[in-house]
Write an enzyme that holds these catalytic residues in place. Structure first.
Site, PDB file in Angstrom:
ATOM      1  N   TYR A 189       0.836  -1.190   0.000  1.00 27.98           N
ATOM      2  CA  TYR A 189       0.000   0.000   0.000  1.00 27.98           C
ATOM      3  C   TYR A 189       0.881   1.255   0.000  1.00 27.98           C
ATOM      4  O   TYR A 189       2.112   1.168   0.001  1.00 27.98           O
ATOM      5  CB  TYR A 189      -0.964  -0.021   1.188  1.00 27.98           C
ATOM      6  CG  TYR A 189      -2.111  -0.983   1.004  1.00 27.98           C
ATOM      7  CD1 TYR A 189      -3.246  -0.603   0.289  1.00 27.98           C
ATOM      8  CD2 TYR A 189      -2.057  -2.278   1.507  1.00 27.98           C
ATOM      9  CE1 TYR A 189      -4.298  -1.491   0.097  1.00 27.98           C
ATOM     10  CE2 TYR A 189      -3.107  -3.168   1.317  1.00 27.98           C
ATOM     11  CZ  TYR A 189      -4.222  -2.767   0.608  1.00 27.98           C
ATOM     12  OH  TYR A 189      -5.248  -3.653   0.396  1.00 27.98           O
ATOM     13  N   LYS A 462      -6.326 -29.459   0.666  1.00 26.68           N
ATOM     14  CA  LYS A 462      -7.768 -29.236   0.717  1.00 26.68           C
ATOM     15  C   LYS A 462      -8.398 -29.891   1.938  1.00 26.68           C
ATOM     16  O   LYS A 462      -9.583 -30.224   1.932  1.00 26.68           O
ATOM     17  CB  LYS A 462      -8.419 -29.792  -0.558  1.00 26.68           C
ATOM     18  CG  LYS A 462      -7.944 -29.167  -1.860  1.00 26.68           C
ATOM     19  CD  LYS A 462      -8.448 -27.742  -2.030  1.00 26.68           C
ATOM     20  CE  LYS A 462      -9.902 -27.667  -2.359  1.00 26.68           C
ATOM     21  NZ  LYS A 462     -10.214 -28.153  -3.710  1.00 26.68           N
TER      22      LYS A 462
END
Length: 677
Positions: A189, A462
């Site tokens: 940022y 997963k």
């Protein structure tokens, strides 16, 4: 209450009081900041949706809430009013609505810190940019279109932002916040762009040495203390390492590379300087917009991925309190990080979306009742990207807490609902109907609940998909839902079911490809369930999510894999996928050594492998097994039978439209939450 292997509280030390800087916290859990899209009034205050969202997480046991980033007014960025809350756009309104927020949160003995950002700079999204030229510390490439060169910010623009933080500090204190967290010398940022030499080529007081590059961040904390007082706690969101290989190019986990952003040595030096300027605690992660799958880790990243970097920082600067995030929902990870002092607080962001009660449940020793975050990022980051609204894939009520409680059935309105299919859509519908007091009866043709998620959850990365199935199984059991496994529904069963309504949640069926005779041809779902039987060389036809995840899973087993994709690249045609997940999966395919043949057509198998057509010429790709992963199609053949029986019905989940776990769950919730006679 049912007994559980988790019936004893794990790591009670996590629920002891602690202190992060000068803020006393009742336990070691913080709620990580998440973009408050959809939480702002038109004038920049908090709307009621936001207040209920944070109050719900405070009620759920979080010790310290860090709000999503609220931007101060920054004309150089030009973020439109009403997109996210802004403490300086209308300070009076922000103060009034914040008072409602902080008082609600404090009622649960939780603390709340206001996160305030200086701006986006070169990473501002095109939709917000509105055709203007993006700004940055220097003339560097725009993140989303490298052909555009950012405009260098003026000193006057920098000072204008600093002045806005002076207002924000005063407003935050008056509004009852327990501190401010400045956003951010992290993730690339604006403040981070100034801090990193790769982005900052200035020759004035804001460029050159590390101290100069941190001057902007220093002036911000000094401005807050000027208005809010030297005793007002100011934290900083901070990334000690950027994981940048080049503009727009991130590094893989474990990869040896030349860091173009901030490396750990400079990160440690910067941390010392920042604390000396007046920041009393650092909220730590690693990554940047150029390596976004570090800042927003998908399921392909390890749990606790930031801990090794935070530990290096703690060992070098043990006096600095650290808040540490990064897939930390496992109490074992949290306890280990706090035990050696690496983390003063463990930050849970997405897990609090999935289950606002996660801390209370862990403190009661009921980890088995925690609805798991599956790190799909579709409801959070994905919805923010596409719709500027924070949501959650597995918890449809996230950021919709005002819709609680769900409408309850009465003796007059109670319905018997036949649910055909035990995938996530059917299970979610059954759960919600039971919570509302209806009588769901679920029939699943196979011997196990979960549908295609069972196969999708087989790769090592997963595991939370399988945990989600287990959560649903426990929920249905505790709610007393009638479940019939190995029960194939037909017209006769429908007619004698006595159902007032039918939900068709029969899922999807794989699209098949006739490749002739030769080596075995296996569909991806079956291949995922029996990966060790595929041999040492496998060709996967189809480079969507299923094909790529299977390829990576097979590479973990040492199997040689080639993906044959008709389009120009893998993941070109796919179910909805968040950018961070899409980018990491795409990069992992090459990094893990999967061969990709793109723009290639599969023709037919032989005894030696798969013949493909490349620019009109045939080529043999050696294989012991060929796997087809070319998508799915809805399966709802029972619809005609239900119509014939004259029973009202809905088709939900993949049976309605093939998508992903999120849309299946949302379908189940939406229909079941509103179903009425």
């Amino acid at each position: 209450m049912s007994t559980s292997v988790f019936s004893q509280v794990q790591h009670p030390e996590l629920f002891e009081p602690t202190r992060v800087g000068s803020i006393e916290v009742k336990n070691h859990y913080a709620m990580g900041p998440m973009g408050p899209l959809g939480f702002s009034t038109a004038e920049g205050g908090w709307n009621q949706r936001a207040i209920e969202f944070y109050a719900t997480r405070a009620r759920g046991g979080i010790g310290l809430i860090i709000t999503g980033v609220c931007q101060v007014t920054n004309p150089a960025d030009g973020v439109p009013p009403g997109l996210i809350p802004n403490p300086t756009l209308s300070p009076g309104l922000f103060l009034t609505t914040s008072r409602d927020l902080t008082e609600r949160v404090h009622a649960y003995d939780a603390k709340i810190v206001l996160q305030v950002g200086a701006g986006f700079g070169r990473v501002i999204i095109p939709g917000v940019l509105g055709g203007r030229r993006p700004v940055a510390p220097s003339e560097i490439p725009y993140r989303w279109d490298p052909s555009i060169t950012c405009r260098e910010m003026t000193v006057e623009e920098i000072q204008g932002i600093v002045a806005q933080f002076r207002i924000a500090g005063m407003v935050a204190r008056e509004a009852g916040f327990d501190g401010i967290q400045v956003h951010a010398v992290h993730e690339g940022y604006l403040l981070d762009q100034f801090a990193i030499s790769y982005f900052n080529h200035r020759t004035d007081a804001y460029g050159g040495s590390l101290g100069n590059r941190l001057r902007f961040a220093r002036e911000v904390v000094e401005a807050i203390h000027e208005s809010a007082g030297a005793d007002f706690p100011v934290q900083l969101r901070f990334s000690p390492k950027s994981m940048i290989k080049d503009f727009g190019v991130g590094a893989m986990p474990g990869e040896t590379f030349d860091e173009m952003g901030r490396d750990m040595d400079e990160g440690i030096e910067a941390a010392r300087l920042l604390v000396s300027y007046g920041y009393e605690a650092l909220d730590v992660d690693v990554g940047s917009y150029d390596s976004w799958y570090w800042s927003h880790p998908p399921m392909y990243q390890a749990k606790g991925l930031y801990v090794p970097y935070a530990r290096q920082l703690h060992e070098a600067c043990p006096e600095i309190p650290l808040i540490v995030a990064g897939r930390m929902d496992d109490p074992e990870l949290a306890a280990a990080a706090t035990a050696d002092g690496t983390a003063t607080l463990v930050s849970l962001a997405r897990p609090t979306l999935a289950d606002p009660e996660i801390v209370n449940k862990l403190q009661r020793g009921r980890r088995d009742l925690v609805r798991p975050c599956i790190s799909c990022q579709e409801g959070c980051i994905g919805r923010i990207e596409k719709y500027s609204s924070l949501r959650c894939a597995v918890n449809p009520l996230a950021a919709r807490e005002l819709e609680r409680p769900l409408p309850q059935a009465t003796d007059r309105t109670r319905m018997r609902v036949l649910i055909v299919g035990g995938g996530v859509a059917g299970m979610e519908a059954a759960r919600v109907l039971a919570e509302r007091g209806h009588l769901p009866v679920l029939h699943e043709a196979s011997e196990r609940l979960g549908g295609v998620v069972i196969a999708g959850g087989q790769p090592s990365f997963k595991e939370d998909d399988l945990a989600l199935i287990a959560w649903y199984e426990r929920q249905l059991a505790e709610l007393g839902v009638e479940v019939h496994l190995g029960s194939r529904v037909d017209a006769e069963l429908i007619r004698r079911s006595g159902a007032d309504h039918v939900l068709i949640a029969t899922g999807s069926t794989p699209r098949l490809l006739d490749l002739g005779e030769g080596v075995p041809v296996v569909e991806a779902t079956d291949a995922l369930l029996d990966q060790d039987s595929l041999g040492e060389r496998v060709v996967i036809v189809g480079g969507g999510t299923s094909g790529c995840e299977l390829a990576i899973s097979l590479r973990e087993r040492g199997i040689e894999v080639t993906i044959v994709e008709a389009l120009a690249d893998v993941l070109k045609k796919n179910a909805p996928t968040c950018m961070a997940n899409h980018a990491m999966l795409h990069d992992l395919v090459a990094y893990r050594g999967v061969e990709v043949l793109a723009g290639v057509r599969a023709e037919h198998v032989t005894d030696a492998g798969l013949l493909v057509s490349v620019d009109g010429e045939e080529r043999l790709v050696p294989a012991q097994t060929v796997v087809t992963a070319i998508g799915y199609k809805p399966r709802h053949e029972l619809e005609a039978e239900v119509k014939a029986a004259g029973i009202p019905y809905h088709v939900i989940g993949d049976a309605r439209r093939c998508a992903n776990i999120m849309y299946a769950i949302w379908d189940g919730f939406e229909v079941a939450s509103q179903l009425a006679k």
